[in-house]
Scaffold this active site. Sequence first.
Site, PDB file in Angstrom:
ATOM      1  N   ARG A  51     -15.551   3.994 -17.786  1.00 16.22           N
ATOM      2  CA  ARG A  51     -15.453   2.828 -16.890  1.00 16.22           C
ATOM      3  C   ARG A  51     -15.529   1.557 -17.728  1.00 16.22           C
ATOM      4  NH1 ARG A  51     -19.859   1.188 -14.911  1.00 16.22           N
ATOM      5  NH2 ARG A  51     -20.593   3.211 -14.182  1.00 16.22           N
ATOM      6  N   TYR A 103       1.761 -12.614  -1.215  1.00 16.52           N
ATOM      7  CA  TYR A 103       1.736 -11.187  -0.940  1.00 16.52           C
ATOM      8  C   TYR A 103       0.774 -10.897   0.210  1.00 16.52           C
ATOM      9  CZ  TYR A 103       1.105  -6.209  -1.707  1.00 16.52           C
ATOM     10  OH  TYR A 103       1.044  -4.852  -1.544  1.00 16.52           O
ATOM     11  N   ASP A 175      -0.203 -15.341  -9.828  1.00 19.87           N
ATOM     12  CA  ASP A 175       0.291 -13.979  -9.651  1.00 19.87           C
ATOM     13  C   ASP A 175       1.722 -13.958 -10.201  1.00 19.87           C
ATOM     14  OD1 ASP A 175       1.458 -11.639  -8.678  1.00 19.87           O
ATOM     15  OD2 ASP A 175       0.350 -11.675  -6.793  1.00 19.87           O
ATOM     16  N   LYS A 200       4.648  -2.863 -10.220  1.00 24.83           N
ATOM     17  CA  LYS A 200       6.008  -3.334  -9.982  1.00 24.83           C
ATOM     18  C   LYS A 200       6.811  -3.331 -11.292  1.00 24.83           C
ATOM     19  CE  LYS A 200       4.036  -3.776  -6.023  1.00 24.83           C
ATOM     20  NZ  LYS A 200       3.481  -5.019  -5.500  1.00 24.83           N
TER      21      LYS A 200
HETATM   22  C1  LIG Z   1       2.266  -5.461  -4.934  1.00 27.57           C
HETATM   23  C2  LIG Z   1       1.777  -6.811  -5.136  1.00 27.57           C
HETATM   24  C3  LIG Z   1       0.404  -7.091  -5.219  1.00 27.57           C
HETATM   25  C4  LIG Z   1      -0.655  -6.015  -5.037  1.00 27.57           C
HETATM   26  O1  LIG Z   1      -0.632  -5.081  -6.063  1.00 27.57           O
HETATM   27  P1  LIG Z   1      -1.029  -3.531  -5.881  1.00 27.57           P
HETATM   28  O2  LIG Z   1      -0.749  -2.965  -7.219  1.00 27.57           O
HETATM   29  O3  LIG Z   1      -0.160  -2.982  -4.792  1.00 27.57           O
HETATM   30  O4  LIG Z   1      -2.464  -3.504  -5.505  1.00 27.57           O
HETATM   31  C5  LIG Z   1       0.015  -8.387  -5.459  1.00 27.57           C
HETATM   32  N1  LIG Z   1       0.926  -9.379  -5.598  1.00 27.57           N
HETATM   33  C6  LIG Z   1       2.247  -9.149  -5.516  1.00 27.57           C
HETATM   34  C7  LIG Z   1       3.198 -10.287  -5.684  1.00 27.57           C
HETATM   35  C8  LIG Z   1       2.722  -7.867  -5.277  1.00 27.57           C
HETATM   36  O5  LIG Z   1       4.035  -7.668  -5.170  1.00 27.57           O
END
Ligand SMILES: *Cc1c(COP(=O)(O)O)cnc(C)c1O
Length: 384
Positions: A51, A103, A175, A200
């Site tokens: 961890r 998101y 983000d 992604k």
């Molecule tokens: C998918 C996504 C998230 C969340 O991420 P996870 O890996 O699904 O927890 C946050 N911000 C954006 C822009 C996303 O596309």
Amino acid sequence: MSEKKLKFNSKAIHGGQEPDKAYGAVMPPIYQTSTYAQSTPGGHQGYEYSRSANPTRTALEKSLASIENGNYGLAFASGLAAIDAVIKLLNPGDEVVSTNDLYGGSYRLFKQVFEKFGIRFHFIGMQNVHTIEEYINGNTKLIWTETPTNPMMNVIDIRAISKLAKKYRLLLAVDNTFATPYLQTPLDLGADIVMHSATKYLGGHSDVVVGALVVRDKDLADKLYFLQNASGAVCGPMDSFLVLRGIKTLHVRMQRHCENGKAVAEYLAGNPKIEKVYWPGFENHPNHDIAKSQMSDFGGMISFVPKGSNYDEAIKIVEKLKLFTLAESLGGVESLAGHPASMTHASIPKEEREKSGVVDSLIRLSVGIEDIRDLIADLEQAIG
Ligand SMILES: *Cc1c(COP(=O)(O)O)cnc(C)c1O
């Protein structure tokens, strides 16, 4: 050659990576272990418990820091776990100014989890920096932004917001999931924290759920590391390996995502059955100039509204698509289509959603790296 001087395409492959010390393995082994032998209490080789740290995760964290031009990377069990750690830097009574076009899961985490703990969020349009300033007060600690935004493809001026954040001594978190560091490196534009859903584009193959943070400041890195270990939503060794493998082809995949994205955006814009196409590469996109100044290309994410259509008709189109798979998520090699109002953004109340343009007939595409002729033919048969 100092690693920091490497160009992006080289960093994606070599950034923070050294052949494994045990046998020289070129790819870091998947250290599928929870614990590590000690010769005497505290006598270990840098790893005590997975961890706290794991060598495969360390390799990924170094790669993340390298491609985002940061100093410290942290890998989490998901993008939301990474965001969760950022908000846990705050205390009850603190306030956050966030973009309103974000998101859906981030919105849900802020509203339904953290507001309960006394943190206040203001969701506002961030096209105009002066609007942001109106929401800053003595309790404000963090600006949270996402650009290009999901799913409206608005582009937010990171440089301008970072000036504001510095003026009021606020943290600025970006983000960067949609753009990836191939297109934009927020730390270079003045952000303090870059966040990714590595699920992604970084992973890129729709086979893993992982999150990431990258920072420059040692103090901030220590605080985030404390939270990563204390809360425990860490990225596992196998998942670290998969994202590392993904990052090694990020630049070539992104190049094709951008090429195909442009072709699809232009096809949709020229189709009389389409009312609106949202893609920052268009000269008439309201934030095209900012996009040009902070991104090196425009990406493969596109949203559109078919002419005169409603909820049901939009659903019919996404159901008819064959090569574009109807699915949540984005950024993989395969093309995906989504219906934000019923899928990714269903957790945002309709009035809130429509304020930012997410109408019932909006369709979002994550344009993959298939042959562009097949992608256009698929859209053509579905739109009719
Ligand atoms: C998918 C996504 C998230 C969340 O991420 P996870 O890996 O699904 O927890 C946050 N911000 C954006 C822009 C996303 O596309």
